[in-house]
Design a protein around this motif. Structure first.
Motif, PDB file in Angstrom:
ATOM      1  N   SER A  60      27.438 -74.944 -15.994  1.00  0.00           N
ATOM      2  CA  SER A  60      26.443 -75.504 -16.789  1.00  0.00           C
ATOM      3  C   SER A  60      26.923 -76.692 -18.110  1.00  0.00           C
ATOM      4  N   TYR A  61      26.699 -76.362 -19.260  1.00  0.00           N
ATOM      5  CA  TYR A  61      27.209 -77.330 -20.025  1.00  0.00           C
ATOM      6  C   TYR A  61      28.666 -76.675 -20.540  1.00  0.00           C
ATOM      7  N   VAL A  62      28.857 -75.661 -20.220  1.00  0.00           N
ATOM      8  CA  VAL A  62      30.385 -75.102 -20.640  1.00  0.00           C
ATOM      9  C   VAL A  62      30.614 -74.195 -19.209  1.00  0.00           C
ATOM     10  N   PRO A  63      31.843 -73.915 -18.789  1.00  0.00           N
ATOM     11  CA  PRO A  63      32.140 -73.373 -17.541  1.00  0.00           C
ATOM     12  C   PRO A  63      31.760 -71.955 -17.743  1.00  0.00           C
ATOM     13  N   SER A 105      44.876 -67.042 -31.388  1.00  0.00           N
ATOM     14  CA  SER A 105      44.337 -68.354 -31.124  1.00  0.00           C
ATOM     15  C   SER A 105      45.147 -69.463 -31.395  1.00  0.00           C
ATOM     16  N   ASP A 106      45.017 -70.567 -31.063  1.00  0.00           N
ATOM     17  CA  ASP A 106      45.884 -71.777 -31.142  1.00  0.00           C
ATOM     18  C   ASP A 106      45.261 -72.827 -32.171  1.00  0.00           C
ATOM     19  N   GLY A 107      43.977 -72.291 -32.921  1.00  0.00           N
ATOM     20  CA  GLY A 107      43.338 -72.946 -34.098  1.00  0.00           C
ATOM     21  C   GLY A 107      42.489 -74.007 -33.443  1.00  0.00           C
ATOM     22  N   ARG A 108      42.316 -74.194 -32.064  1.00  0.00           N
ATOM     23  CA  ARG A 108      41.253 -75.239 -31.597  1.00  0.00           C
ATOM     24  C   ARG A 108      39.957 -74.613 -31.769  1.00  0.00           C
ATOM     25  N   GLY A 109      39.250 -75.410 -32.340  1.00  0.00           N
ATOM     26  CA  GLY A 109      37.707 -74.864 -32.610  1.00  0.00           C
ATOM     27  C   GLY A 109      37.305 -74.052 -33.661  1.00  0.00           C
ATOM     28  N   PHE A 276      27.322 -78.465 -29.485  1.00  0.00           N
ATOM     29  CA  PHE A 276      28.596 -78.685 -29.300  1.00  0.00           C
ATOM     30  C   PHE A 276      28.953 -80.325 -29.488  1.00  0.00           C
ATOM     31  N   ASP A 277      28.100 -81.176 -29.103  1.00  0.00           N
ATOM     32  CA  ASP A 277      28.183 -82.250 -28.997  1.00  0.00           C
ATOM     33  C   ASP A 277      28.229 -82.902 -30.524  1.00  0.00           C
ATOM     34  N   TYR A 282      29.644 -81.153 -38.019  1.00  0.00           N
ATOM     35  CA  TYR A 282      29.388 -79.974 -38.571  1.00  0.00           C
ATOM     36  C   TYR A 282      29.527 -79.565 -40.039  1.00  0.00           C
ATOM     37  N   ALA A 283      30.547 -80.221 -40.455  1.00  0.00           N
ATOM     38  CA  ALA A 283      31.111 -79.875 -41.986  1.00  0.00           C
ATOM     39  C   ALA A 283      29.933 -80.425 -42.872  1.00  0.00           C
TER      40      ALA A 283
END
Lengths: 334, 334
Positions: A60-63, A105-109, A276-277, A282-283
Motif C-alpha cells: 500500500s503506501y508502506v510495505p 533503534s538507529d534513530g531514523r524517524g 508521512f509525506d 512536522y516540527a
C-alpha cells in the motif's frame, strides 16, 4: 546489560477482524546496543486504525508487516542504553518502535522530546494523529473562515483534532460519532458546533439539520454510508479529504461511494493523502499545535489501557468504535 | 408565416433505458416570432449521454426536463424568421433548441456561427463535447508534458477530443473503447498511442501494458468497472476528472468506485466539473481548437443519423456504445 522484551508478532493475515489467533506473543533478550543504535524502553504504544491495513498482503503506501514480524506501531518511551551519538540514556523519544516492551533503534524517524514531555500527548495531538489532522485538514481540505467542516470518526484522535482546528480557523465544526455520550463530549468538551450520532440518527436528516449551509470540507475517516451521506450534502466546490475508511477495513470487499457523482453536480473534489509525506513540516506543525494547547484552545484526549499483553483485544476497540480519543497501551515498567 | 414543427416530448420518466414509450411525438404550429425572438429551423440535433440524467426527477446541475416538455437538446440550425435585432434570417446558430424541427429562441445561450460554418462540427469539437473535453482535461486534469492521460468513452465525442488534446500537449494518450474497430480508429485515425477494448481485454492486464508508467490523468466518461480499474493503475499525484458515468445512468443503483482508497495510497484526487461553468471562456477555447483543426491536429468526427423521428431509437445507441464520435440527428428540410 540485557533487556527482556515481550513482543507481539503477526502470526497470520486476518480476514475480517483481527482475532487473537493472528498474534504471537514472544519473549527475547536485547543485548547492549551496537554502534549507532540505542535501546528504548517502550512506555506507551499507539493503536491506530491504519494498523489494519498494514496487516494485509500487498504493498500500500508502506510495505505490509510480514508474517512473524513484530507488529508495526508508533510508540513512546525512554532511552535506556545507547551507542548512538545523538541519543542519551533518559531521553524521551517517539517513533515506530513496534508492539514490544523494548526496541532497538538507529534513530531514523525518531523524535526526541523535551524532558518534561507527556508521552501519550506526543502520540496523540502532537504525534501522528495530530499531524494527520493538521495537514489533512489544512493542506488538503483548505477550510475557509465561515465554512462548514464535517468530520467522521470525530471522537477518535484524528477526528477530535480536526474539529478543534476547524474551530480555530473560524469554521463551523460538525462531528459524526457513535452514540450520544461521544456526541455530548464533542460539543461540550471539544467545542464542536454540533454532533451526529451515526448509530442513532438518520444521517440524511441530521446532516440537513446540523449543516444548514451544506458541507464545504468533509474529512473522512470511516467511508461506507457516512461517506455517501456526506456526498449528498456537499456545498458547491467542496473538498473531501480521504484519510481512512475504518468502517470498511474488516469487510471482505470495499464499498465504494455510490454517490460519487455528487462531485460533478457540486463541482467538488475528493483527495487522499499520506501524513508521512509531510515529515519535513512536522516540527512546525507541532510547534503551532503546542502553542494552541498552551493557550487552552486545543485538547488532547487519550484512552489508555494497561498492559501490552492486552494488545489483541484492545485493538478491536478501534473497530468497534469503543475508544474516545487516542487509544494507547501503557506498558508496565520492568 | 407559420412553421409546422414536429416535437419529441418526455411522456414519462424512464427507469433504466429510455424505451420508446417514454416519448410523445407532437405537431404544432409556430407563428411569426414575437418581438425579441426568432425562429430557428433545426438542421442537426445533438444526442448526448447527459440527456439521460436530465430525464430523472430531482435537481442535478440543471433542472430536470418536465413531463410533457420538449426534450432538452443542443441543436444547430438556421434562422428563418426574426424579430430580434441581433439575429437575421439565414444566420447559422447553435443552442439548446430541443428535439424539434422548429424552435423559438430569445437568443439566450445561442452562438451565432460564421456563414460557412459546419453545423455538426459546431455540435461536436467546437460545441459542448469539445468544450467539455477542453476544460475538463486542461483545467481539472492539468496534464503535464510526458505524462499519461487515460480516457474512457474514448470513441465518443468528448473522449476522442480529450485524447487528441492530450497528444497536442505532449502526453501519452490511451483510450478505452468498446470493440477492436473503435480501438483501431483511435490509434490509426486519432493518434492515440494505445487503445484498450473494455469488451475484449482484461482491463487490469491491458492497463499495465498500455500505461507502463501508470496513469497521471484519468478522464472518466463511464464509471463502473473501468473507473475501478483506472484507480488501480494511478500514478502518484494523479488526477481523475469526473465527466460522466454512462455505464451507470440506466442502472437501478449507482456502483461506487470500490477502489477509491487508491486516492490515499497514490495521493491522488478525483474531481467533478460542469462545462456550463466555463461559458465565459467558450469563445477562447473554440478559437484555439479551431486553430488546431485548421492545422490538421484536431479532428472532429460525427455519427449522423437521419430523421428526427428516429430520436427514441437513435438515443439508445449512446448507451449501447454503438456511436463513433458525436451522435447527431439530421433533420430533413421542410
Amino acid at each position: 546489560m540485557t533487556f527482556a522484551t515481550h513482543q507481539i508478532r503477526l502470526a497470520a493475515r486476518p480476514s475480517g477482524l483481527p482475532t487473537p489467533e493472528v498474534w504471537d506473543h514472544t519473549e527475547s533478550e536485547i543485548e547492549d546496543p551496537a554502534e549507532g543504535t540505542f535501546v528504548v524502553a517502550v512506555r506507551f504504544v499507539s493503536l491506530d486504525p491504519a494498523m489494519r491495513g498494514w496487516m494485509n498482503e500487498g504493498r500500500s503506501y508502506v510495505p505490509p508487516v510480514q508474517i512473524g514480524e513484530v507488529m508495526r506501531a508508533f510508540a513512546g518511551g525512554e532511552v535506556v542504553a545507547t551507542a548512538h551519538p545523538d541519543f542519551a540514556v533518559g531521553d524521551l523519544v517517539t517513533g515506530l518502535f513496534g508492539v514490544q516492551t523494548y526496541a532497538v533503534s538507529d534513530g531514523r524517524g525518531v523524535q526526541k522530546l523535551a524532558p518534561d514531555a507527556d508521552l501519550p500527548t506526543n502520540l496523540a495531538v502532537l504525534g501522528m494523529p495530530g499531524m494527520t489532522a493538521y495537514f489533512g485538514l489544512l493542506d488538503i481540505g483548505q477550510p475557509v473562515e465561515g465554512q462548514t467542516v464535517l468530520v467522521s470518526g470525530a471522537a477518535g484522535a484524528v477526528g477530535a483534532t480536526v474539529g478543534q482546528i476547524a474551530k480555530l480557523k473560524g469554521c463551523r465544526a460538525v462531528g459524526v460519532a457513535g452514540g450520544p455520550e461521544k456526541c455530548r463530549i464533542l460539543t461540550e468538551d471539544f467545542g464542536f458546533d454540533a454532533a451526529i450520532d451515526y448509530k442513532g440518527d438518520d444521517l440524511g436528516v441530521a446532516l440537513k439539520e446540523k449543516c444548514p449551509d451544506r458541507v464545504d470540507v468533509y474529512f473522512d475517516n470511516v467511508g461506507g454510508e457516512v461517506l455517501d451521506a456526506a456526498l449528498g450534502r456537499l456545498a458547491r466546490g467542496a473538498r473531501i479529504v480521504i484519510c481512512g475508511a475504518v468502517s470498511q477495513y474488516n469487510e471482505s470487499s470495499m464499498r465504494g461511494p455510490a454517490n460519487y457523482m455528487a462531485l460533478l453536480v457540486r463541482r467538488a473534489r475528493m483527495e487522499g493523502f499520506v501524513v508521512f509525506d509531510y515529515a519535513s513540516r512536522y516540527a512546525d506543525a507541532a510547534r503551532e499545535m503546542g502553542g494552541w494547547m498552551a493557550e487552552g484552545k486545543l485538547k488532547s484526549v487519550e484512552d489508555v489501557v494497561d498492559g501490552i499483553e492486552t494488545f489483541p483485544e484492545t485493538l478491536l476497540k478501534l473497530f468497534r468504535g469503543e475508544n474516545m480519543g487516542k487509544l494507547c497501551l501503557r506498558v508496565a515498567e520492568a
